[in-house]
Design a protein around this motif. Structure first.
Motif, PDB file in Angstrom:
ATOM      1  N   TRP A  28      93.990  70.427 -15.358  1.00 55.96           N
ATOM      2  CA  TRP A  28      95.407  70.494 -15.723  1.00 55.96           C
ATOM      3  C   TRP A  28      96.076  71.639 -14.954  1.00 55.96           C
ATOM      4  CZ3 TRP A  28      91.537  72.577 -18.636  1.00 55.96           C
ATOM      5  CH2 TRP A  28      91.683  73.884 -19.112  1.00 55.96           C
ATOM      6  N   VAL A  29      97.385  71.598 -14.926  1.00 57.27           N
ATOM      7  CA  VAL A  29      98.168  72.669 -14.303  1.00 57.27           C
ATOM      8  C   VAL A  29      99.026  73.303 -15.383  1.00 57.27           C
ATOM      9  CG1 VAL A  29      99.855  73.252 -12.515  1.00 57.27           C
ATOM     10  CG2 VAL A  29      98.259  71.359 -12.152  1.00 57.27           C
ATOM     11  N   ASP A  30      98.988  74.628 -15.486  1.00 54.59           N
ATOM     12  CA  ASP A  30      99.740  75.273 -16.556  1.00 54.59           C
ATOM     13  C   ASP A  30     101.168  75.595 -16.100  1.00 54.59           C
ATOM     14  OD1 ASP A  30      99.879  77.811 -15.256  1.00 54.59           O
ATOM     15  OD2 ASP A  30      97.989  78.461 -16.169  1.00 54.59           O
ATOM     16  N   GLN A  31     101.935  76.174 -16.978  1.00 57.12           N
ATOM     17  CA  GLN A  31     103.359  76.381 -16.709  1.00 57.12           C
ATOM     18  C   GLN A  31     103.641  77.480 -15.690  1.00 57.12           C
ATOM     19  OE1 GLN A  31     104.732  76.654 -20.866  1.00 57.12           O
ATOM     20  NE2 GLN A  31     106.382  75.268 -20.251  1.00 57.12           N
ATOM     21  N   MET A  32     102.609  78.190 -15.283  1.00 57.46           N
ATOM     22  CA  MET A  32     102.795  79.176 -14.218  1.00 57.46           C
ATOM     23  C   MET A  32     102.191  78.678 -12.911  1.00 57.46           C
ATOM     24  SD  MET A  32     104.435  81.917 -13.727  1.00 57.46           S
ATOM     25  CE  MET A  32     104.741  83.118 -15.002  1.00 57.46           C
ATOM     26  N   GLY A  33     101.782  77.401 -12.906  1.00 53.37           N
ATOM     27  CA  GLY A  33     101.288  76.813 -11.671  1.00 53.37           C
ATOM     28  C   GLY A  33      99.814  77.027 -11.397  1.00 53.37           C
ATOM     29  N   ASN A  34      99.083  77.641 -12.339  1.00 52.94           N
ATOM     30  CA  ASN A  34      97.635  77.778 -12.153  1.00 52.94           C
ATOM     31  C   ASN A  34      96.957  76.423 -12.346  1.00 52.94           C
ATOM     32  OD1 ASN A  34      97.740  80.713 -12.002  1.00 52.94           O
ATOM     33  ND2 ASN A  34      98.136  80.649 -14.214  1.00 52.94           N
ATOM     34  N   VAL A  35      95.938  76.170 -11.529  1.00 54.47           N
ATOM     35  CA  VAL A  35      95.174  74.917 -11.654  1.00 54.47           C
ATOM     36  C   VAL A  35      93.871  75.220 -12.379  1.00 54.47           C
ATOM     37  CG1 VAL A  35      94.168  72.970 -10.425  1.00 54.47           C
ATOM     38  CG2 VAL A  35      96.116  74.199  -9.436  1.00 54.47           C
ATOM     39  N   HIS A  36      93.586  74.460 -13.437  1.00 59.00           N
ATOM     40  CA  HIS A  36      92.382  74.665 -14.251  1.00 59.00           C
ATOM     41  C   HIS A  36      91.477  73.448 -14.134  1.00 59.00           C
ATOM     42  CE1 HIS A  36      94.424  77.913 -16.725  1.00 59.00           C
ATOM     43  NE2 HIS A  36      95.446  77.302 -16.159  1.00 59.00           N
ATOM     44  N   GLY A  37      90.169  73.703 -14.051  1.00 58.67           N
ATOM     45  CA  GLY A  37      89.183  72.632 -14.102  1.00 58.67           C
ATOM     46  C   GLY A  37      88.071  73.064 -15.039  1.00 58.67           C
ATOM     47  N   LYS A  68      75.230  76.066 -21.066  1.00 60.16           N
ATOM     48  CA  LYS A  68      75.165  76.563 -22.435  1.00 60.16           C
ATOM     49  C   LYS A  68      76.528  76.943 -23.000  1.00 60.16           C
ATOM     50  CE  LYS A  68      70.419  78.255 -22.157  1.00 60.16           C
ATOM     51  NZ  LYS A  68      70.103  77.688 -20.833  1.00 60.16           N
ATOM     52  N   ARG A  69      77.508  77.053 -22.121  1.00 60.75           N
ATOM     53  CA  ARG A  69      78.858  77.386 -22.576  1.00 60.75           C
ATOM     54  C   ARG A  69      79.851  76.708 -21.647  1.00 60.75           C
ATOM     55  NH1 ARG A  69      79.438  82.087 -23.793  1.00 60.75           N
ATOM     56  NH2 ARG A  69      77.360  82.967 -23.689  1.00 60.75           N
ATOM     57  N   PRO A  70      81.104  76.570 -22.090  1.00 54.00           N
ATOM     58  CA  PRO A  70      82.102  75.983 -21.172  1.00 54.00           C
ATOM     59  C   PRO A  70      82.263  76.852 -19.921  1.00 54.00           C
ATOM     60  CG  PRO A  70      82.932  76.054 -23.418  1.00 54.00           C
ATOM     61  CD  PRO A  70      81.672  76.876 -23.411  1.00 54.00           C
ATOM     62  N   VAL A  71      82.510  76.185 -18.823  1.00 52.28           N
ATOM     63  CA  VAL A  71      82.812  76.871 -17.564  1.00 52.28           C
ATOM     64  C   VAL A  71      84.146  76.333 -17.057  1.00 52.28           C
ATOM     65  CG1 VAL A  71      82.146  77.198 -15.158  1.00 52.28           C
ATOM     66  CG2 VAL A  71      80.409  77.278 -16.965  1.00 52.28           C
ATOM     67  N   GLU A  72      85.054  77.249 -16.722  1.00 47.52           N
ATOM     68  CA  GLU A  72      86.380  76.844 -16.266  1.00 47.52           C
ATOM     69  C   GLU A  72      86.682  77.522 -14.940  1.00 47.52           C
ATOM     70  OE1 GLU A  72      90.940  77.546 -17.765  1.00 47.52           O
ATOM     71  OE2 GLU A  72      89.472  76.858 -19.252  1.00 47.52           O
ATOM     72  N   VAL A  73      86.988  76.687 -13.948  1.00 44.26           N
ATOM     73  CA  VAL A  73      87.431  77.217 -12.660  1.00 44.26           C
ATOM     74  C   VAL A  73      88.956  77.286 -12.685  1.00 44.26           C
ATOM     75  CG1 VAL A  73      87.527  76.837 -10.168  1.00 44.26           C
ATOM     76  CG2 VAL A  73      85.465  76.213 -11.456  1.00 44.26           C
ATOM     77  N   ILE A  74      89.512  78.425 -12.240  1.00 46.81           N
ATOM     78  CA  ILE A  74      90.972  78.572 -12.204  1.00 46.81           C
ATOM     79  C   ILE A  74      91.403  78.971 -10.792  1.00 46.81           C
ATOM     80  CG2 ILE A  74      92.993  79.626 -13.257  1.00 46.81           C
ATOM     81  CD1 ILE A  74      91.258  80.496 -15.585  1.00 46.81           C
ATOM     82  N   ALA A  75      92.316  78.179 -10.242  1.00 46.00           N
ATOM     83  CA  ALA A  75      92.951  78.553  -8.975  1.00 46.00           C
ATOM     84  C   ALA A  75      94.299  79.176  -9.329  1.00 46.00           C
ATOM     85  CB  ALA A  75      93.124  77.329  -8.087  1.00 46.00           C
TER      86      ALA A  75
END
Lengths: 453, 453
Positions: free
Chosen positions: B69-78, B131-138
């Motif tokens: 998803w893309v947040d309201q500040m334009g960061n891309v999350h995976g 073992k835990r969530p992993v989130e990549v953020i651009a």
């Protein structure tokens, strides 16, 4: 010399206070108001204000019993033949032009004090008894403000201007010869060369000028004799290193040209303050050279900049200027040699590269020792009359600034007398000379003329 | 580590060369062509090129099995939830924006290597076993090119942006909130504040970034673990002396601010190269402070100028900047204290006046020791797989440049891995990372993830 007036001085008639002080000061103020600008003093080469100044100066010269004319370069001449018109002439000169936002004494003092001294002789009936002709010259352009070339006036009389001078342009691309034509002066290369005085017709040249420095004020003397005008070299030093991020390159891995330049400038200052500690005798300098250097050597870094000039970037390049002046040309060359060696050593040590460019070189002018001796006696005599008892000798000092005497030195022997100015300030409306110091200058010039052989 | 490919490495399936090297490098080149300019790389905050980059990055994230998803500040999350969706998440981030005329690795390498490592796990069937969530953020804006404010993207997630951030304008006076609206992102102060992650939902943050300095290349290692990000102080020093003519003021009578500044800069360099010789233990520094200073302290004079800046004038004023960075805040403060003392002493000695203005201060960020230890093991493991035998330890070094980890450190513990870049060059099209070093970075990230507890 406090400069405080004392009542007794007024009563002595050989001091000519009305002419040498009151009228001289009034004339300086009058000339100081002849300006092309309304709020500050500006009077450049043959400007409208200069044309008004020419008329004023001619009037004063005629008032002093001098025959006057204006030459094709705009110099104003006032001459008395004296008892022997065939004898070699003494020239007394100074410049009438100013810089922008100038003080009113720079240049003008020398003109006014010369005319005042001659007028005192005129009033005293001694003018025609002079043993040789005396000619006062107000030079048209010494500062070079408009055409960026110094000594246009005196250079013409000394014969050192190349014919191509007339084709030099100002910022609006007006050439000198066309500008002169606008002022009804039709000049050609041939007639320019004819302005040169025959060396055989000239006995010597004397110039009175404000010091433009702080020495006389510091030693407490109104007048000083000039030993000579310093030779000057201007260098441009470029130091190139490795540009990098301010945060990521460790200190041990830098090739920082700013650190190199700082180290070089520290060395420069030390070298110029203590040349005897640096220069050796093994082929560069004799003992007398080092001695004369110690008292006359001045070095200045006036400009410096970095590229790319960002606070968070190690610069890739630093450039700075060095201005080196000394009365002794050999000494100045030795200093430059040693400085260059040290600059390159610092660059090698730091793995940066250095380029030293010589932008300008001018040799020193040594004033004539006989003329200087006579000026010293004249100054001493003047001060003794004004003050009574004088314990110290009249100071001898170097001129670090250029003057018309540099140009005239190509024609004849030169001598210069400096006058104290407040704070050493010049090229500024804050420039100031005490009334009694103006008097001392006029009186010394008078004494010099009275003893002219 | 020569970076030379060896045939044997291709045969081992736990190195994933097709994903971690070939595809990763290809993606870096592809992203490097997504630019707003035709001849160089420029991709600023939510520019047209950034919008295209967002789509590209999302596609790669989905290819790696991540929900995006893309947040309201334009960061891309995976994000991948892994085996326990309720556990605290590991964030792996880097920025997708660039400076003007940028290199293609700065920021992008961290995004691509994270996605590649996760793709390798996806292909290997291990993604859901995390073992835990992993989130990549651009992150959308780290460099602050357009709005002159750094960490817009990561700052929003860390919750450190004040609400007034949305009213910051660019050079054309467009405010951030209006610019976001132009891009169909309707943001308010309230919704900005909601972008902040709950610290309890985050386990830690890791960032892979090129070094932007020369250390790794010099020590011959492709990867290094970051001890911390240096604190930074920027000073502006103004030295005022007496302006004067270069020729007429003797050396002994000068108050030359350029000579004073040069001496100060020499002292600054010496202090920063050898702080142990300057700082005392009597209340300023402990032994450990001096030790950490010696390895991390960097000082830079990037800008200097004189006034009036003429070669024949002793300047009346010199102004220069000082950038001081160190991993140890106490040490940096002690250096500034001592430097200031020395600057004022030099000015007093020379009878010039000095003003030191503090223009900017930012504290250091220390990376988490456990995270750093795990990153070190991961890097070691990766290099051992690629090279076989490794004699030396993985280097630990300081970051002198700022990174998104500075912002995220307000939210959670942070760790960073640096990657060697040729010549230490960054913010330049000459920026380069070897293909095998890209591989090493991704392999280390993979190893870190496989050992994630």
């Amino acid at each position: 010399f406090s400069g405080i007036e004392t009542g007794d001085l007024e009563k002595r008639d050989d001091l000519f206070p009305q002419i040498l002080r009151d009228e001289a000061v009034a004339r300086l103020y009058e000339l100081g108001k002849v300006s092309d600008a309304s709020g500050y003093l500006e009077r450049t080469f043959l400007s409208p204000a200069s044309m008004k100044a020419i008329d004023l100066i001619r009037k004063w010269m005629e008032d002093a019993g001098l025959r006057t004319w204006v030459d094709q370069m705009g110099n104003v001449h006032g001459r008395v033949d004296g008892a022997n018109e065939n004898a070699e002439a003494l020239l007394i000169g100074s410049h009438m032009d100013t810089v922008v936002d100038a003080g009113m004494f720079d240049g003008s003092l020398g003109i006014v004090s010369a005319i005042s001294a001659v007028k005192a002789m005129h009033v005293n009936g001694k003018l025609q008894k002079l043993k040789r002709p005396v000619e006062v010259i107000a030079f048209s352009d010494e500062e070079g403000v408009r055409f960026q070339t110094t000594f246009l006036g005196s250079g013409a009389i000394a014969g050192i201007l190349p014919g191509t001078t007339l084709e030099i342009s100002d910022k609006r691309e007006v050439m000198i010869k066309d500008f002169l034509k606008e002022n009804s002066m039709d000049i050609t290369e041939e007639s320019l060369l004819k302005l040169k005085y025959d060396p055989k017709s000239v006995w010597g040249y004397v110039e009175v000028h404000i010091e433009q420095g702080p020495v006389l004020e510091q030693v407490g003397f109104p007048l000083g004799v000039v030993k000579g005008i310093a030779g000057q070299t201007r260098l441009k030093v470029t130091v190139r290193g490795s540009q990098g991020h301010a945060g990521t390159v460790p200190m041990s891995m830098r090739q920082d040209p700013m650190a190199a330049a700082a180290e070089q400038i520290v060395v420069l200052e030390s070298l110029c303050k203590h040349p005897e500690e640096y220069l050796s005798y093994d082929g560069h300098c004799s003992d007398s050279t080092v001695k004369s250097l110690s008292s006359s050597l001045v070095c200045t870094v006036g400009e410096i900049s970095t590229w790319p000039s960002a606070s968070n970037v190690i610069p890739g390049q630093v450039t700075y200027t060095v201005d080196i002046r000394a009365i002794d040309d050999l000494g100045r060359e030795a200093v430059i040699y040693d400085l260059s060696k040290q600059i390159y050593q610092i660059c090698d040590k730091r793995s940066v590269s250095c380029i030293i460019e010589h932008k300008h070189d001018a040799g020193a002018v040594i004033c004539d020792s006989d003329l200087s001796s006579q000026l010293k006696s004249a100054a001493y005599s003047a001060l003794k009359k004004m003050e009574g008892d004088i314990q110290d000798e009249v100071p001898t000092l170097m001129s670090g600034a250029g003057h018309d005497a540099m140009a005239i030195s190509h024609l004849t022997k030169v001598g210069m007398l400096f006058v104290r100015c407040r704070g050493g300030i010049s090229h500024s409306p804050q420039e100031h000379v005490l009334d009694n110091d103006v008097w001392a200058a006029g009186l010394a010039t008078l004494s010099f003329l009275e003893n002219l052989s």
